[in-house]
Scaffold this motif. Structure first.
Motif, short mmCIF file in Angstrom:
data_model
loop_
_atom_site.label_atom_id
_atom_site.label_comp_id
_atom_site.label_asym_id
_atom_site.label_seq_id
_atom_site.Cartn_x
_atom_site.Cartn_y
_atom_site.Cartn_z
N SER A 184 -10.25 44.33 67.65
CA SER A 184 -11.07 45.38 68.25
C SER A 184 -11.06 46.69 67.47
N ASP A 185 -10.29 46.77 66.36
CA ASP A 185 -10.46 47.98 65.55
C ASP A 185 -11.63 47.82 64.57
N HIS A 186 -12.25 46.64 64.60
CA HIS A 186 -13.48 46.39 63.83
C HIS A 186 -13.30 46.55 62.32
N ARG A 187 -12.08 46.35 61.84
CA ARG A 187 -11.85 46.51 60.40
C ARG A 187 -11.73 45.15 59.72
N PRO A 188 -12.57 44.88 58.70
CA PRO A 188 -12.30 43.72 57.85
C PRO A 188 -11.00 43.95 57.08
N MET A 189 -10.36 42.85 56.66
CA MET A 189 -9.08 42.98 55.94
C MET A 189 -9.23 42.53 54.50
N TRP A 190 -8.47 43.15 53.66
CA TRP A 190 -8.28 42.69 52.28
C TRP A 190 -6.86 42.13 52.24
N TYR A 230 -5.01 40.40 46.36
CA TYR A 230 -4.86 41.81 46.70
C TYR A 230 -3.38 42.20 46.59
N ASP A 231 -3.10 43.34 45.98
CA ASP A 231 -1.71 43.74 45.78
C ASP A 231 -0.99 43.96 47.11
N ASN A 232 -1.65 44.62 48.03
CA ASN A 232 -1.06 44.84 49.35
C ASN A 232 -2.09 44.46 50.41
N ALA A 233 -1.63 43.71 51.44
CA ALA A 233 -2.55 43.41 52.54
C ALA A 233 -2.82 44.70 53.29
N GLY A 234 -4.06 44.92 53.61
CA GLY A 234 -4.40 46.11 54.38
C GLY A 234 -5.86 46.10 54.73
N PRO A 235 -6.29 47.12 55.47
CA PRO A 235 -7.71 47.19 55.83
C PRO A 235 -8.58 47.33 54.58
#
Ligand code: HEC
Ligand code: HEC
Length: 203
Positions: free
Chosen positions: A59-65, A70-75
């Motif tokens: 529900s924060d509506h953010r796709p993830m990388w 990717y070096d670090n998992a994050g939004p």
């Protein structure tokens, strides 16, 4: 029998070339709970893989990388938020960068594309960071899975692939991205085995 009729409808999609199919679903009850749970474990390895889970966020509506690329998992970088539309219409539409293309090819670190409009999965289909038991409960719940039984889930996978959709992309992402494991046909077969065992979920 209802599933048998569906099977007939699924077996021969008009004009399709060699596409994954929902072949001979096992009879309901013919797969043991143990084998059904083993099939589910493989299904979870697919759906929790970054190529699938990066779009199935909450529900924060953010796709993830996330994933080995990717070096670090994050939004998603560039402060991308998909909004209630899940397509970024409120802010910056996904399609600004994720073009709807006629092939699934994309270059390393370019925005991935698909043959359908890029967007996040609906909020209730959240998978990212959730446990096997949580995702299993979600996928078994018609209120949260697009009102699908297990054969319809398998059919969704098949149809998405036939249209070059996100499932097809996840197994064939291009651009040096690691594909989701096991392959699409095995994934469809595992969903059917899990279903025929009565959709058992781990504790
Ligand atoms: C680009 C974003 C995106 C990616 C990547 C993605 N999906 Fe989805 N997924 C969606 C959207 C949007 C829907 C809603 C469409 C619908 O329900 O018809 C959806 C719905 C689904 C559903 C319907 C049922 C449910 O309970 O979620 C399944 C199953 C599914 N996706 C499987 C996968 C698998 C397997 C992968 C990886 C191989 C994957 N998806 C990758 C966006 C994505
Ligand atoms: C400003 C351009 C831009 C916009 C707008 C944008 N993206 Fe992206 N997106 C990218 C790029 C570039 C990448 C690849 C980054 C990389 O590989 O380092 C990416 C990667 C992704 C990934 C990761 C795919 C994977 O598994 O590797 C997801 C998921 C994603 N975007 C979803 C979205 C969604 C959903 C929207 C709309 C709400 C959106 N993006 C809007 C540029 C954009």
């Amino acid at each position: 029998m209802r599933w048998a009729a569906l099977l007939l409808a699924l077996a021969a999609p008009a004009g399709a070339e060699v596409m994954p199919s929902v072949v001979a679903p096992p009879e309901p009850g013919s797969v043991s709970i143990t084998d059904g749970l083993a099939a589910w474990a493989r299904v979870y390895e697919v759906v929790s893989h970054p190529r699938c889970a990066n779009c199935h966020t909450g529900s924060d509506h953010r796709p993830m990388w996330s994933g080995p690329e990717y070096d670090n998992a994050g939004p998603h970088g560039m402060n991308i938020i998909a909004g209630e539309s899940r397509m970024g219409i409120e802010t910056l539409p996904c399609a600004t960068c994720h073009v709807t293309a006629s092939t699934l090819d994309s270059a390393p670190h370019a925005a991935p594309n698909a043959m359908i409009d890029w967007r996040l999965a609906p909020v209730e289909m959240e998978w990212f960071g959730l446990t096997s038991a949580q995702v299993c409960a979600q996928m078994s719940d018609p209120e949260r899975n697009g009102d699908r039984d297990w054969i319809e889930l398998a059919r969704h996978l098949q149809e998405d692939a036939a249209h070059g959709g996100f499932v097809a992309w996840g197994f064939q992402p291009g651009g040096d991205r690691q594909p989701a494991p096991h392959g699409l046909q095995s994934h469809i077969d595992d969903v059917l085995k899990w279903g025929a065992a009565g959709q058992p979920c781990p504790e």
